[in-house]
Structure formats: C-alpha cells, structure tokens
Design an enzyme around this catalytic site. Sequence first.
Site, PDB file in Angstrom:
ATOM      1  N   ASP A   1     -22.041 -22.217  27.366  1.00  0.00           N
ATOM      2  CA  ASP A   1     -21.053 -23.009  28.092  1.00  0.00           C
ATOM      3  C   ASP A   1     -20.234 -22.105  29.001  1.00  0.00           C
ATOM      4  OD1 ASP A   1     -21.812 -25.352  26.841  1.00  0.00           O
ATOM      5  OD2 ASP A   1     -20.311 -25.178  25.240  1.00  0.00           O
TER       6      ASP A   1
ATOM      7  N   TYR B   1     -23.039 -16.429  16.431  1.00  0.00           N
ATOM      8  CA  TYR B   1     -21.845 -16.816  17.188  1.00  0.00           C
ATOM      9  C   TYR B   1     -20.593 -16.528  16.366  1.00  0.00           C
ATOM     10  CZ  TYR B   1     -25.178 -19.585  19.938  1.00  0.00           C
ATOM     11  OH  TYR B   1     -26.248 -19.988  20.712  1.00  0.00           O
TER      12      TYR B   1
ATOM     13  N   ASP C   1     -14.052 -28.971  22.676  1.00  0.00           N
ATOM     14  CA  ASP C   1     -13.550 -27.609  22.906  1.00  0.00           C
ATOM     15  C   ASP C   1     -12.201 -27.696  23.616  1.00  0.00           C
ATOM     16  OD1 ASP C   1     -14.083 -28.117  25.594  1.00  0.00           O
ATOM     17  OD2 ASP C   1     -15.802 -26.781  25.711  1.00  0.00           O
TER      18      ASP C   1
ATOM     19  N   ARG D   1     -19.749 -26.404  19.138  1.00  0.00           N
ATOM     20  CA  ARG D   1     -18.698 -27.413  19.282  1.00  0.00           C
ATOM     21  C   ARG D   1     -18.870 -28.550  18.273  1.00  0.00           C
ATOM     22  NH1 ARG D   1     -19.167 -29.670  24.801  1.00  0.00           N
ATOM     23  NH2 ARG D   1     -21.230 -28.712  24.905  1.00  0.00           N
TER      24      ARG D   1
END
Length: 300
Positions: free
Chosen positions: A46, A74, A88, A180
């Site tokens: 993103d 992550y 987010d 997310r």
Amino acid sequence: MARKKGRDISGWLVVDKPAGVTSTMVVNKVRWALDAKKAGHAGTLDPAATGVLAVALGEATKTVPYITDALKCYCFTVRLGAATNTDDAEGEVIATSDIRPADDAIAAALPAFTGEIMQVPPQFSAVKVDGERAYALARAGEEMDLAARPLWVESLTLIARPDPDTVELEMVCGKGGYVRSIARDLGAKLGCLGHVLCLRRVWSGPFDAEDGISMEEIERLARTPDLEAHLLPLEVGLADLPEVKATPEGAVRLKNGNPGMVFASEAEWGEEAWASFQGQPVAVGIYKSGELHPSRVFNL
C-alpha cells in the site's frame, strides 16, 4: 513496429520503499534509473506502507511468482478503539470504542489468526468485483459483500504495547494476506475495534529490508554502473526451488523449450526445480527421470 525502449538487463533490485509512493511508482523509477526494457514487482505494498519491494528486471520477471508465493514478514502497529472505512489510518473513522483490552487478552486472541484462516479483504482493496476494483467501488460509496479468501499465517506475535491505544505486532504469512484485515478482525474479536496505524514489510522470501536501497539512492545513482552493482542475480528469486545441473546437450534442449538431461542434487521425481549450466540459470520445470521438463526458459 516500434522497438521497445530500454536495455536487456536482468536481475533483482531490492528497494526499501518509503511511505507515500505506490508500488508502480517504485517500479517505474527503477526501470528509468537502470534504463531497463522490462520490470515488475513481487507483491504490492500500500502507498502508506514501507519496506521490501523486490523489483524484477528482464528475465527475472519470470521468477516473480516464486517470490509472490513465498512467506513474508510484516511489522505493524494497530490503533485500538477506532475502525476506519479503509482499515488503516488513511481512512475516515466510522466507529469508536472506549474498550482497551489487557495485554493478556490480546495475546490470547492471536492464535485464532494463525494457521489456515479465512480472511475478508478490505473494502478499499484491489480485489475485483464484477470486473472493477473494490477500491473504485468503495470510493463511489458502494458497500460490497466481499468473499473470504484462504490465507496461511505462519505466526502472529505481540511485540510491544507502547500505550493503551496501540499494539505492535509481527506477522509471517503466505500469499495474498491483508494486514489491514488482521487489524480490523482482531479489533472486532477483542470488542475494541482497530485499524492499522503503520506497516512495514521486513522481509519477503529471500529479500530483506535491511539490504534494500532507498529511493533517494536510486535517484542519486541513476544511469550509473554503481546502481547496477546493487542488482542481485536472477536465481535469487528461485531460492525455494532445488537446483539441478544441465548437461551441455541438455542445456541446448532446455533453451529450445524441450526436456533436457540434468544431474539432480536434491530434486525428487515430479518436483519443480531450476536448471543451471556453467553457472547460468537456464530453465524452470519439473524433474523426471534424469530430465527437466521446462515450463519457463531464461534467455540470458
């Protein structure tokens, strides 16, 4: 027919993507900086996310699926107490909660998000709905009933609790995971709501963020041999496959797209492997009875 501009250059450039740029922008910058004819990336980040974006050049683009399918790590921060329409911090707050679960409650909830799970993508995602991207429909105000998708989560770990409103987590997962969605669903399970505050991809398959080059450095070294020196060889993208050695005759046949004789090392019958000859990758295919049956051939 007009000839496509750029050089025939192959390999991988590991970029430490900054926040505020799209993955496509990174690829275009790398292609320009190396004057490359062909480039692509192995897994979108993103715009607000940072970390590993592995850019494949030339023949290395044929190995992109093996990086896309590899495990990725992550590190991300979840803001508790609020849900947003994008899941987010870029989105609008659509609900809030005064509940703030204890660390023990958070840790106890994490195992439900490990192993083979079903995950519903965010409304603002690149998933296609009737031929259109979900984010385009979401921007137009449409609410969609997106189908859940399977995701393998190797691990999900509580790293830190900086304050009552934020939680730092680390997740190792397979292809197609939405961090997310993890933040959204964890907040829902805890009854406190949640969304991603910040996100960084630490590693992706064989590529590590610590080894990545910055966008500023790409700009500074553009069109120079010093930038080309940062390239990793094509075969790094094949790290999860066993290597077999082609015979001279086998290499010729493989380059022509035909089964070729190889000397197997760790490859088992029916297993996918990649063949090399004199240190150069030749093809990827299925190993059977002393031959590699190619599915991808490299023209180096």
